[in-house]
Write a protein that holds these residues in place. Structure first.
Motif, mmCIF file in Angstrom:
data_model
loop_
_atom_site.group_PDB
_atom_site.id
_atom_site.type_symbol
_atom_site.label_atom_id
_atom_site.label_comp_id
_atom_site.label_asym_id
_atom_site.label_seq_id
_atom_site.Cartn_x
_atom_site.Cartn_y
_atom_site.Cartn_z
ATOM 1 N N MET A 347 0.818 -1.213 0.000
ATOM 2 C CA MET A 347 0.000 0.000 0.000
ATOM 3 C C MET A 347 0.849 1.259 0.000
ATOM 4 N N LEU A 348 2.134 1.098 -0.272
ATOM 5 C CA LEU A 348 3.035 2.234 -0.201
ATOM 6 C C LEU A 348 2.701 3.281 -1.252
ATOM 7 N N ALA A 349 2.352 2.836 -2.461
ATOM 8 C CA ALA A 349 1.991 3.798 -3.508
ATOM 9 C C ALA A 349 0.778 4.613 -3.090
ATOM 10 N N ALA A 350 -0.209 3.950 -2.493
ATOM 11 C CA ALA A 350 -1.391 4.668 -2.007
ATOM 12 C C ALA A 350 -1.016 5.616 -0.880
ATOM 13 N N GLY A 351 -0.138 5.175 0.020
ATOM 14 C CA GLY A 351 0.295 6.030 1.118
ATOM 15 C C GLY A 351 1.018 7.272 0.631
ATOM 16 N N TYR A 352 1.902 7.093 -0.343
ATOM 17 C CA TYR A 352 2.597 8.248 -0.912
ATOM 18 C C TYR A 352 1.611 9.197 -1.592
ATOM 19 N N SER A 353 0.583 8.659 -2.209
ATOM 20 C CA SER A 353 -0.413 9.500 -2.865
ATOM 21 C C SER A 353 -1.211 10.302 -1.844
ATOM 22 N N VAL A 354 -1.574 9.674 -0.736
ATOM 23 C CA VAL A 354 -2.260 10.404 0.331
ATOM 24 C C VAL A 354 -1.368 11.526 0.851
ATOM 25 N N MET A 355 -0.095 11.229 1.030
ATOM 26 C CA MET A 355 0.840 12.236 1.518
ATOM 27 C C MET A 355 0.957 13.398 0.531
ATOM 28 N N TYR A 356 0.923 13.080 -0.761
ATOM 29 C CA TYR A 356 0.976 14.110 -1.796
ATOM 30 C C TYR A 356 -0.225 15.041 -1.688
ATOM 31 N N ALA A 357 -1.399 14.470 -1.420
ATOM 32 C CA ALA A 357 -2.600 15.287 -1.265
ATOM 33 C C ALA A 357 -2.505 16.167 -0.028
ATOM 34 N N VAL A 358 -1.985 15.613 1.058
ATOM 35 C CA VAL A 358 -1.852 16.389 2.296
ATOM 36 C C VAL A 358 -0.896 17.561 2.092
ATOM 37 N N GLN A 359 0.132 17.370 1.274
ATOM 38 C CA GLN A 359 1.052 18.462 0.977
ATOM 39 C C GLN A 359 0.304 19.645 0.357
ATOM 40 N N GLY A 360 -0.572 19.341 -0.589
ATOM 41 C CA GLY A 360 -1.353 20.407 -1.223
ATOM 42 C C GLY A 360 -2.249 21.121 -0.232
ATOM 43 N N VAL A 361 -2.859 20.358 0.677
ATOM 44 C CA VAL A 361 -3.715 20.967 1.697
ATOM 45 C C VAL A 361 -2.880 21.856 2.612
ATOM 46 N N GLY A 362 -1.706 21.351 3.030
ATOM 47 C CA GLY A 362 -0.838 22.139 3.909
ATOM 48 C C GLY A 362 -0.397 23.438 3.269
ATOM 49 N N TYR A 363 -0.061 23.380 1.989
ATOM 50 C CA TYR A 363 0.368 24.580 1.280
ATOM 51 C C TYR A 363 -0.778 25.583 1.187
ATOM 52 N N SER A 364 -1.961 25.105 0.844
ATOM 53 C CA SER A 364 -3.113 25.995 0.680
ATOM 54 C C SER A 364 -3.514 26.651 1.993
ATOM 55 N N LEU A 365 -3.549 25.870 3.078
ATOM 56 C CA LEU A 365 -3.936 26.430 4.372
ATOM 57 C C LEU A 365 -2.918 27.457 4.854
ATOM 58 N N THR A 366 -1.635 27.179 4.625
ATOM 59 C CA THR A 366 -0.609 28.136 5.032
ATOM 60 C C THR A 366 -0.683 29.404 4.202
ATOM 61 N N ALA A 367 -1.008 29.264 2.913
ATOM 62 C CA ALA A 367 -1.189 30.448 2.066
ATOM 63 C C ALA A 367 -2.318 31.317 2.607
ATOM 64 N N SER A 368 -3.405 30.686 3.051
ATOM 65 C CA SER A 368 -4.516 31.437 3.629
ATOM 66 C C SER A 368 -4.110 32.107 4.932
ATOM 67 N N LEU A 369 -3.342 31.387 5.761
ATOM 68 C CA LEU A 369 -2.853 31.967 7.015
ATOM 69 C C LEU A 369 -1.965 33.171 6.742
ATOM 70 N N ALA A 370 -1.060 33.031 5.775
ATOM 71 C CA ALA A 370 -0.156 34.128 5.442
ATOM 72 C C ALA A 370 -0.936 35.350 4.959
ATOM 73 N N ALA A 371 -1.957 35.105 4.130
ATOM 74 C CA ALA A 371 -2.767 36.212 3.630
ATOM 75 C C ALA A 371 -3.486 36.925 4.771
ATOM 76 N N ALA A 372 -4.008 36.166 5.732
ATOM 77 C CA ALA A 372 -4.716 36.761 6.866
ATOM 78 C C ALA A 372 -3.771 37.581 7.734
ATOM 79 N N VAL A 373 -2.568 37.063 7.973
ATOM 80 C CA VAL A 373 -1.606 37.781 8.800
ATOM 81 C C VAL A 373 -1.119 39.036 8.084
ATOM 82 N N LEU A 374 -0.856 38.931 6.787
ATOM 83 C CA LEU A 374 -0.372 40.090 6.030
ATOM 84 C C LEU A 374 -1.397 41.222 5.995
#
Length: 407
Positions: A347-374
């Motif tokens: 299930m490693l390929a599936a696990g890496y794919s889930v991690m890839y999706a979480v990366q996108g979520v982390g980037y998007s949420l941090t972008a929103s946080l940065a915009a709010a702070v700025l």
């Protein structure tokens, strides 16, 4: 007895980079991965250039870029869950072909109705989104155990190199040829990757638990993937740092009275430092396990990102960025190694794919946080907020690592 143990008992040294490149399947894998990653690195900026001279302008470009990212976030875990056993190569090839068709459709649909272009952008992101996890799993399965860290370092270096050259390639093609030229190149690359992936060696589908012992019965898919959630959290933490460095830097330079044009060269230097750091990490063995290394490297990288807000002048900012970039690849490699310890190999390929999706979520949420702070504070505060978020996520992940894995 596992191959790595036998090699150690025989007194053989771990494979160096030259020996690793000489292994069957590794060089073809590099070519396929290069062809698969280039469209991903080009897509967001290519979509902006595609429609910037249309009535929708840059606003439509932002919408298309958002649709593409949402497609990746949705497609990676959904399609990644299908990457098991003998159908892994078939599923990867199908996704890349659909993605190639979507990229080609976008190249010729700049003036089409907006709903159509948005759907195509979503499809271009979603259909091939599982390729990162699938190709990484194929690489890990093609090398002996003691060479996995070095192989993942090569993958990380390749990724950083592609992301460093992609923006320049998009601008050159869009401005020098045609607005849709970058997307046509992306379509060709995705199609070539689809053809190449079918020729790569297949994975051993023997069911193995995270410690490497054969099991008689496959574990529940959802429970097995859920066991990797502390590692997914470190991925979100790492992307929080990346988003902070990339998105806040222009505002930080401007607030210090420095030319904003320096943001491009500084981010390029950040990527180059990451390439060098990846090669250095894979060149030798480091003390401690992968999970401990990942947590330590995240804290170190967060510290250097925080220093961007503290060190004065252009030189101070550049030094902090270079040091943060040097540790970035180590973070990426160690979290991939950590996931192998928590998720069954089938299930490693599936696990890496889930991690890839979480990366996108982390980037998007941090972008929103940065915009709010700025909107309410200085850019330095936004940088410190991103670093603090990373440290909080790292602490939660570290506490979770102390708990036993899901059986």
């Amino acid at each position: 007895m596992r191959e790595s143990t036998k090699r150690q008992q025989d007194g053989e040294r771990p494979l160096n980079y030259r020996a690793l490149f000489a292994r069957p399947g590794v060089r073809p894998w590099l070519l396929v991965t290069l062809a698969a990653k280039l469209p991903v690195a080009m897509a967001p900026l290519a979509l902006v250039f595609l429609v910037r001279e249309t009535p929708g302008g840059y606003a439509l470009g932002a919408v298309l870029g958002g649709a593409y990212v949402v497609g990746e976030v949705v497609g990676a875990p959904v399609l990644g869950a299908r990457l098991t056993g003998a159908r892994l190569g078939r599923e990867l090839a199908a996704g890349l072909l659909v993605g190639a068709a979507a990229f080609a459709g976008l190249a010729f649909c700049a003036t089409a109705p907006q709903p159509l272009t948005i759907v195509l952008a979503f499809l271009a992101g979603a259909a091939p989104a599982a390729h990162a996890g699938g190709l990484r799993a194929l690489l890990v399965g093609a090398v002996p155990e003691e060479a996995v860290a070095r192989a993942l370092s090569i993958e990380t270096t390749l990724t950083q190199g592609v992301w460093a050259v992609a923006p320049a390639a998009v601008a050159f093609l869009a401005l020098g040829a045609a607005p849709g030229a970058p997307l046509l190149l992306a379509a060709c690359c995705a199609a070539l990757a689809a053809l190449g992936v079918r020729a790569l060696p297949r994975l051993d589908t023997t069911e193995v638990d995270p410690a490497g012992h054969a099991t008689g019965e496959p574990p529940s898919r959802s429970r097995a993937l859920a066991a990797g959630w502390p590692v997914y959290l470190t991925s979100a933490a790492a992307m929080a740092l990346l988003a902070t460095a990339e998105l806040v830097l222009p505002a930080l330079l401007e607030s210090r009275g420095l030319p904003v044009t320096w943001s491009g060269p500084l981010l390029t230097a950040f990527s180059v430092a990451s390439v060098v750091g990846g090669l250095l990490y894979g060149a030798r063995q480091w003390p401690g396990g992968a999970r401990a290394q990942s947590l330590v490297l995240l804290v170190v990288m967060a510290t250097f990102v925080a220093l961007i807000a503290v060190l004065p002048g252009l030189v101070g900012t550049a030094v902090a960025l270079l040091l943060a970039g040097a540790f970035k690849s180590g973070v990426m490699v160690t979290r991939n190694l950590s996931l192998r310890e928590r998720v069954p190999s089938s299930m490693l390929a599936a696990g890496y794919s889930v991690m890839y999706a979480v990366q996108g979520v982390g980037y998007s949420l941090t972008a929103s946080l940065a915009a709010a702070v700025l909107a309410h504070a200085e850019p330095a505060a936004a940088v410190l907020s991103g670093a603090a978020l990373t440290l909080v996520l790292t602490l939660v992940s570290a506490l979770a690592e102390r708990r036993p894995r899901i059986a």
